[in-house]
Design a protein around this motif. Structure first.
Motif, PDB file in Angstrom:
ATOM      1  N   GLN A  61       0.885  -1.349  -0.140  1.00  0.00           N
ATOM      2  CA  GLN A  61      -0.265  -0.164   0.417  1.00  0.00           C
ATOM      3  C   GLN A  61       1.378   1.093  -0.145  1.00  0.00           C
ATOM      4  O   GLN A  61       0.659   2.125  -0.501  1.00  0.00           O
ATOM      5  CB  GLN A  61      -0.826  -0.179   0.745  1.00  0.00           C
ATOM      6  CG  GLN A  61      -1.699  -1.279   0.987  1.00  0.00           C
ATOM      7  CD  GLN A  61      -3.171  -1.546   1.813  1.00  0.00           C
ATOM      8  OE1 GLN A  61      -2.709  -0.981   3.301  1.00  0.00           O
ATOM      9  NE2 GLN A  61      -3.914  -1.720   1.847  1.00  0.00           N
ATOM     10  N   ALA A  62       1.939   1.496   0.685  1.00  0.00           N
ATOM     11  CA  ALA A  62       2.709   2.140   0.378  1.00  0.00           C
ATOM     12  C   ALA A  62       4.472   2.042  -0.460  1.00  0.00           C
ATOM     13  O   ALA A  62       5.345   3.245  -0.148  1.00  0.00           O
ATOM     14  CB  ALA A  62       3.475   2.143   2.319  1.00  0.00           C
ATOM     15  N   SER A  63       3.869   1.878  -0.686  1.00  0.00           N
ATOM     16  CA  SER A  63       5.301   0.907  -2.692  1.00  0.00           C
ATOM     17  C   SER A  63       4.212   1.779  -3.860  1.00  0.00           C
ATOM     18  O   SER A  63       3.240   1.657  -3.661  1.00  0.00           O
ATOM     19  CB  SER A  63       5.690  -0.059  -2.088  1.00  0.00           C
ATOM     20  OG  SER A  63       5.996  -1.141  -1.179  1.00  0.00           O
ATOM     21  N   THR A  64       4.679   2.391  -4.290  1.00  0.00           N
ATOM     22  CA  THR A  64       4.364   2.713  -5.918  1.00  0.00           C
ATOM     23  C   THR A  64       4.675   1.123  -7.677  1.00  0.00           C
ATOM     24  O   THR A  64       5.881   0.526  -6.800  1.00  0.00           O
ATOM     25  CB  THR A  64       5.078   3.736  -6.420  1.00  0.00           C
ATOM     26  OG1 THR A  64       6.382   3.744  -6.136  1.00  0.00           O
ATOM     27  CG2 THR A  64       4.654   4.961  -5.162  1.00  0.00           C
ATOM     28  N   THR A  65       4.406   1.500  -8.669  1.00  0.00           N
ATOM     29  CA  THR A  65       4.774   0.799  -9.301  1.00  0.00           C
ATOM     30  C   THR A  65       5.879   0.656  -9.770  1.00  0.00           C
ATOM     31  O   THR A  65       6.477  -0.076 -10.356  1.00  0.00           O
ATOM     32  CB  THR A  65       3.819   0.844 -10.779  1.00  0.00           C
ATOM     33  OG1 THR A  65       3.582   1.951 -10.439  1.00  0.00           O
ATOM     34  CG2 THR A  65       2.128   0.290  -9.867  1.00  0.00           C
ATOM     35  N   ASP A  66       6.882   2.232  -9.456  1.00  0.00           N
ATOM     36  CA  ASP A  66       8.281   2.359  -9.893  1.00  0.00           C
ATOM     37  C   ASP A  66       9.263   2.416  -9.003  1.00  0.00           C
ATOM     38  O   ASP A  66      10.497   2.562  -9.255  1.00  0.00           O
ATOM     39  CB  ASP A  66       8.433   3.563 -10.786  1.00  0.00           C
ATOM     40  CG  ASP A  66       7.722   4.311  -9.472  1.00  0.00           C
ATOM     41  OD1 ASP A  66       7.447   4.580  -8.406  1.00  0.00           O
ATOM     42  OD2 ASP A  66       7.817   5.665  -9.442  1.00  0.00           O
ATOM     43  N   GLY A  67       9.138   1.108  -7.821  1.00  0.00           N
ATOM     44  CA  GLY A  67       9.386   1.210  -7.020  1.00  0.00           C
ATOM     45  C   GLY A  67      10.082   2.422  -5.571  1.00  0.00           C
ATOM     46  O   GLY A  67      10.980   1.617  -4.416  1.00  0.00           O
ATOM     47  N   ARG A  68       9.109   3.160  -5.487  1.00  0.00           N
ATOM     48  CA  ARG A  68       9.253   3.920  -4.873  1.00  0.00           C
ATOM     49  C   ARG A  68       8.021   3.405  -2.765  1.00  0.00           C
ATOM     50  O   ARG A  68       7.317   2.996  -3.249  1.00  0.00           O
ATOM     51  CB  ARG A  68       9.190   5.715  -4.383  1.00  0.00           C
ATOM     52  CG  ARG A  68      10.044   6.518  -5.679  1.00  0.00           C
ATOM     53  CD  ARG A  68       9.131   7.090  -6.531  1.00  0.00           C
ATOM     54  NE  ARG A  68       7.975   7.309  -6.967  1.00  0.00           N
ATOM     55  CZ  ARG A  68       6.801   7.782  -6.497  1.00  0.00           C
ATOM     56  NH1 ARG A  68       7.348   8.716  -5.504  1.00  0.00           N
ATOM     57  NH2 ARG A  68       5.571   7.654  -7.293  1.00  0.00           N
ATOM     58  N   VAL A  69       9.001   3.782  -2.257  1.00  0.00           N
ATOM     59  CA  VAL A  69       8.769   3.636  -0.966  1.00  0.00           C
ATOM     60  C   VAL A  69       8.616   4.750   0.006  1.00  0.00           C
ATOM     61  O   VAL A  69       8.726   5.604   0.289  1.00  0.00           O
ATOM     62  CB  VAL A  69       9.254   2.410   0.140  1.00  0.00           C
ATOM     63  CG1 VAL A  69       8.668   2.336   1.551  1.00  0.00           C
ATOM     64  CG2 VAL A  69       9.750   1.081  -0.783  1.00  0.00           C
ATOM     65  N   VAL A  70       6.784   5.339   0.018  1.00  0.00           N
ATOM     66  CA  VAL A  70       6.754   6.460   0.221  1.00  0.00           C
ATOM     67  C   VAL A  70       6.440   6.677   2.003  1.00  0.00           C
ATOM     68  O   VAL A  70       6.327   7.601   2.672  1.00  0.00           O
ATOM     69  CB  VAL A  70       5.559   7.541   0.070  1.00  0.00           C
ATOM     70  CG1 VAL A  70       6.525   7.256  -1.989  1.00  0.00           C
ATOM     71  CG2 VAL A  70       3.941   6.820   0.337  1.00  0.00           C
ATOM     72  N   ALA A  71       6.623   5.283   2.539  1.00  0.00           N
ATOM     73  CA  ALA A  71       6.162   5.408   4.181  1.00  0.00           C
ATOM     74  C   ALA A  71       6.570   3.945   4.755  1.00  0.00           C
ATOM     75  O   ALA A  71       6.190   2.803   3.962  1.00  0.00           O
ATOM     76  CB  ALA A  71       5.200   6.063   4.370  1.00  0.00           C
ATOM     77  N   LEU A  72       5.991   3.759   5.889  1.00  0.00           N
ATOM     78  CA  LEU A  72       6.568   2.452   6.809  1.00  0.00           C
ATOM     79  C   LEU A  72       5.022   2.363   7.307  1.00  0.00           C
ATOM     80  O   LEU A  72       4.594   3.609   7.753  1.00  0.00           O
ATOM     81  CB  LEU A  72       7.569   2.490   7.710  1.00  0.00           C
ATOM     82  CG  LEU A  72       8.720   2.000   7.243  1.00  0.00           C
ATOM     83  CD1 LEU A  72      10.324   1.934   7.710  1.00  0.00           C
ATOM     84  CD2 LEU A  72       9.114   0.702   5.707  1.00  0.00           C
ATOM     85  N   PRO A  73       4.306   0.957   7.012  1.00  0.00           N
ATOM     86  CA  PRO A  73       2.975   1.166   7.941  1.00  0.00           C
ATOM     87  C   PRO A  73       3.683   0.587   9.322  1.00  0.00           C
ATOM     88  O   PRO A  73       4.763   0.429  10.006  1.00  0.00           O
ATOM     89  CB  PRO A  73       2.628  -0.311   7.358  1.00  0.00           C
ATOM     90  CG  PRO A  73       4.337  -1.451   7.287  1.00  0.00           C
ATOM     91  CD  PRO A  73       5.195   0.070   6.828  1.00  0.00           C
ATOM     92  N   THR A  74       3.184   0.962  10.262  1.00  0.00           N
ATOM     93  CA  THR A  74       2.965   1.481  11.666  1.00  0.00           C
ATOM     94  C   THR A  74       1.788   0.090  11.730  1.00  0.00           C
ATOM     95  O   THR A  74       2.004  -0.210  12.979  1.00  0.00           O
ATOM     96  CB  THR A  74       3.162   2.273  12.454  1.00  0.00           C
ATOM     97  OG1 THR A  74       3.012   2.150  13.338  1.00  0.00           O
ATOM     98  CG2 THR A  74       1.909   3.574  12.270  1.00  0.00           C
ATOM     99  N   ASP A  75       0.589   0.326  12.043  1.00  0.00           N
ATOM    100  CA  ASP A  75      -0.863  -0.499  12.385  1.00  0.00           C
ATOM    101  C   ASP A  75      -1.497  -0.884  11.404  1.00  0.00           C
ATOM    102  O   ASP A  75      -1.855  -0.419   9.793  1.00  0.00           O
ATOM    103  CB  ASP A  75      -1.369   0.128  13.875  1.00  0.00           C
ATOM    104  CG  ASP A  75      -1.994   1.265  13.083  1.00  0.00           C
ATOM    105  OD1 ASP A  75      -2.835   1.592  11.927  1.00  0.00           O
ATOM    106  OD2 ASP A  75      -1.536   2.569  13.606  1.00  0.00           O
ATOM    107  N   LEU A  76      -2.105  -2.037  11.719  1.00  0.00           N
ATOM    108  CA  LEU A  76      -3.188  -1.998  10.747  1.00  0.00           C
ATOM    109  C   LEU A  76      -4.190  -2.545  10.712  1.00  0.00           C
ATOM    110  O   LEU A  76      -4.688  -2.608  12.203  1.00  0.00           O
ATOM    111  CB  LEU A  76      -2.432  -4.150   9.909  1.00  0.00           C
ATOM    112  CG  LEU A  76      -1.251  -4.074   9.739  1.00  0.00           C
ATOM    113  CD1 LEU A  76      -1.075  -5.947   9.587  1.00  0.00           C
ATOM    114  CD2 LEU A  76      -0.579  -3.998   8.950  1.00  0.00           C
TER     115      LEU A  76
END
Length: 358
Positions: A61-76
């Motif tokens: 969910q926090a990743s893009t199709t071009d491989g970027r990671v814009v945030a880290l998950p903390t809770d679900l």
């Protein structure tokens, strides 16, 4: 909503954002698409080293199709159904039978929805908002390779049987008067939980923390939790931490994010105190998960939460998800509140999404 709207403005203008920002699952696609957050996948941060510790669907969910990671998950937000034991008891309903499929769930609604004071109006309902049933269906029955609203090639998929079934179930509930027509996060919603005027609520595991801490603490022992109806597994919310590109404190911000998101003890502490379900899957074997929860009449509910989290299918975030969600929600409102034809509403939504994301 106000928090996220302000954050969009702060990221666009390049000033005013905190060094670390929290983002709700329902808004993460907006920030994936619009930018302004630091890419954590590069050599400076190497967020990829943590991918395996998180629930796969949250990482996607926090990743893009071009491989970027814009945030880290903390809770679900493992999707579950909270249910009132007293309302089930009044009609002799069995929870396993009720959630066996959507027909059984709706039939239970016909039994439990009632006029308790004889004034000709229903005082007890199946659910607060029929729209939640539609969301549960179209968000969780996603075919492999598709996103919630888009196919792998970027084509919108809302004019499909998945959305049609979701809208039909919600409309049936609304037409038969089985929902209270109460929106989430309103005073009426809180009161419904306090008074027991809704027999079920489809939501994320996190609702437990709200119910027992401030929404309806006096209802302890009256609630149970189960899987969602029809054997579906889904995500209902969740939170992420990101670093705005504008901050001068990226190194410290990254250290804080790693502490909050990757440390199992911190994750478990948040779970214990506020019901924030951990994004780190190694925590699921902790003895805490087997502890009975007094508020839920001693049920070992965390075992259900963990099972759901481990079975939710990963769905990649598409840059157009936020736009598509707004359009689909508008279509759902027109069907439920204005009597719009489902096929016409979905066809119109499909066309609008294609036009907006082009």
């Amino acid at each position: 909503g106000d928090h996220h709207n302000a954050l969009v403005t702060q990221l666009a203008t390049g000033s005013g954002a905190a060094d670390v920002v929290a983002i709700d699952r329902d808004y993460i696609a907006r920030f994936v698409a619009e930018g302004g957050l630091t890419d954590l996948s590069g050599d400076e941060y190497q967020a990829g080293q943590f991918e395996e510790i998180f629930a796969p669907y949250a990482w996607l969910q926090a990743s893009t199709t071009d491989g970027r990671v814009v945030a880290l998950p903390t809770d679900l937000g493992p999707g579950v159904m909270y249910w009132r034991r007293d309302r089930f008891g009044e009609v002799g309903a069995d929870i396993d039978s009720v959630i066996s499929d959507w027909d059984s769930y709706i039939e239970f609604g016909r039994q439990v929805t009632q006029d308790t004071d004889g004034d000709g109006r229903n005082d007890v309902f199946l659910i607060a908002d029929a729209g939640d049933v539609a969301r549960a269906i179209f968000r969780t029955t996603v075919p492999e390779g598709e996103g919630t609203y888009f196919a792998a090639d970027g084509t919108p998929v809302v004019d499909s049987d998945r959305f049609r079934k979701a809208f039909e179930a919600a409309k049936l509930i609304r037409d038969e008067g089985l929902d209270a027509q109460i929106g989430s996060w309103t005073n009426e919603w809180y009161e419904a939980f306090q008074q027991g005027t809704v027999a079920t609520q489809l939501t994320g595991a996190w609702l437990l923390g709200h119910l027992q801490n401030w929404m309806a603490p006096d209802t302890a022992g009256l609630w149970g939790v189960s899987h969602l109806p029809d054997g579906i597994y889904g995500s209902w919310g969740g939170s992420f931490y990101g670093i705005p590109q504008q901050t001068d404190n990226k190194e410290l911000a990254w250290e804080l994010i790693k502490y909050l998101t990757t440390d199992p003890e911190v994750q478990l502490a948040a779970f214990d105190r506020i019901g924030a379900f951990p994004a780190v899957v190694s925590t699921y074997g902790d003895p805490m998960f087997e502890q009975p929860i007094e508020f839920l009449d001693g049920q070992q509910a965390r075992l259900i939460f963990a099972e759901v989290a481990e079975n939710v299918q990963g769905i990649a975030t598409h840059p157009g998800d936020m736009v598509a969600e707004e359009i689909v929600e508008s279509a759902l409102t027109s069907v439920l509140n204005e009597g719009a034809d489902i096929d016409e509403a979905l066809a119109q939504a499909q066309m609008l999404i294609m036009r907006r994301v082009r």
